[in-house]
Each structure stands twice: as C-alpha cells, then as structure tokens.
Motif scaffolding. Structure first.
Motif: not given
Length: 278
Positions: A58-83
C-alpha cells in the motif's frame, strides 16, 4: 483445417488467418499465436490502490501496461477503447519484454515496485505476460495481474508462478450474469481457486451494475464462497458509472454499494467500497 485456441472457455476454432473472439489471437500456420504481444496501448505509473490492491505494498507505485482485446464483451466496460478493439483500431508502441522490464527497473527511483498487466485482458496474450513478468522478477521487482480470470487451468498454471499479486474481476455469482457477458462463472471460480492455492496475493473486485448483479442474496452467496477459500481475501465492491454501451444509464446508487458491501462483511474480513465519488 481449423485449430482450437487453448487459452479460454471459448476454445475458438480458427482457420488459417482467422482471429478469435478476443481479437488478440490468430491462427498462423496452424498455431494460435497472440497478435497483441508487445503492442502497448497504455503505459502509466499508477498507485497500487488503482489496480485495485489494498493489501499489497500500500502507498506504492507500479508501472502499469495494457494492450488490446478481451475475451468477454461487457456492455459496461470501462476500457472499451482498447479492450473491445482489434489491432487496426488502436494506436500503440511496440515494446519487447526486455524493454518493458528495463523501463520498470528504470523507474525504481520514482518509487516503482514492478510491473502490472492491466487495462485490457492480459491473459489473451499470456505468453508476453509470462516472459515480461519473469524478467521483472529476475530484477527483484514485483508483478501484478489484473484479469477477468477467464482462462483455462492449463494456461493458468503457466502464468501463476510468475505473478506475485492478482486482482480478479468476479462479475457476479450466477451463470446468468456471465452468460450476459460472454463468460462462464465456473471457469472464473476455478481460476480464483488456483491463484489462492498457488500462494499468490489475491484480491477480488465486483463492479455493481444495476439490474445485473445487485441482488443482496447473490452477494451473500458470493461472499460465503470467497470465505470458504479464505475470509481474509479482500473484496472491492465498486460503483458502476456510465460507459461503453451503457453510457446513458445512471450510476449505481451509493446506498446499493454500501448495502452490498455490508452484506459481504457478514462473511469477509476486508471489504472496500470503490468508485464512490460523485
């Protein structure tokens, strides 16, 4: 001749050149290979609490990385632009596992503890996750996986030895909920169990979406199941805000999130409300 993808519950049968439902894997010469390996659409130094993880550095930082695609299709996806995107839909940089590990190590002086695979579904490109995570751990740093948990046991066994902590989305606790999202509840339950049994640090998140998974009885059953694994597994009960195909919907009422969190506390020791800002 079609080849079956081994990564998730869909077991896509793909002809030569065909891309799977996740948009991140393709049949190339009779082998199902990731086409999102090293294709980086998002890279940020985040607070560990944003994953969300509350009991892991807790209280620390972490380098966070993402790509594209997902194997679900949640209509409420918060990262739909890439997922919800394919390769041609995204702007990206290309980074090898070695380059990514070096970037993570180079940010140590900024307080970085390691590398988190997040934003889209990392496991559709599990090969890249394993290689990059191994290199990060070799540098004495930590690895985090933020995932929907929709992977087969065989793939999960390959990934978990290289992961220190996970936040796993538990979308709901009925198969009906998962059918609406293109998933399978039992697959996710098995994934969570494997992660706990492997000795990884595990936290869970349930995004409460009105009319989908806001039933108190469902939350009670979920919390009891989690407690069967361990009552000390943290659960994040988070609030839905309009996004993707549900952009016209209202946010989850605050009272609903608080009420469901209180239900979960009947079985679990550490329950946190999330996304509670107005």
């Amino acid at each position: 001749m079609k080849t079956i993808c081994p990564v998730c519950m869909h077991h896509c049968q793909l002809a030569e050149g065909q891309v799977g439902r996740c948009r991140g894997r393709q049949n190339q010469g009779g082998k199902i290979l990731p086409i999102n390996s090293g294709v980086i659409t998002a890279l940020a130094l985040d607070a560990i609490e944003k994953k969300p993880l509350r009991h892991f550095y807790p209280g620390r930082l972490i380098l966070s990385v993402g790509s594209f695609g997902c194997n679900l299709h949640c209509p409420f996806c918060q990262n739909a632009r890439i997922a919800m995107a394919g390769r041609r839909d995204v702007e990206a940089m290309i980074l090898s596992p070695e380059e990514l590990a070096r970037r993570a190590e180079g940010m140590r002086h900024q307080g970085n503890i390691g590398l988190a695979f997040t934003y889209n579904e990392p496991l559709i490109g599990y090969e890249f996750v394993v290689e990059a995570a191994r290199l990060v751990q070799d540098r004495g740093m930590k690895t985090v996986l933020v995932t929907n948990g929709s992977a087969t046991p065989e793939i999960t066994r390959q990934v978990l030895p290289h992961i220190d902590a996970l936040n796993i989305d538990l979308k709901g606790f009925t198969q009906e909920v998962y059918e609406n999202l293109g998933g399978t509840l039992e697959v996710v339950k098995a994934f969570i169990t494997q992660a706990v049994d492997a000795g990884c640090h595990v936290e869970l998140t349930t995004l409460v979406v009105p009319g989908l998974n806001d039933d108190p009885g469902e939350m009670e059953a979920m919390a009891r199941w989690i407690a069967h694994l361990s009552p000390d597994i943290p659960l994040h009960v988070t609030r839905f805000f309009p996004a993707h195909l549900m952009w016209r919907d209202d946010p989850t009422p605050l009272s609903t999130v608080y009420g469901l969190a209180e239900v979960a506390r009947g079985s679990l020791n550490d329950v946190y409300e999330g996304n509670m800002g107005l």
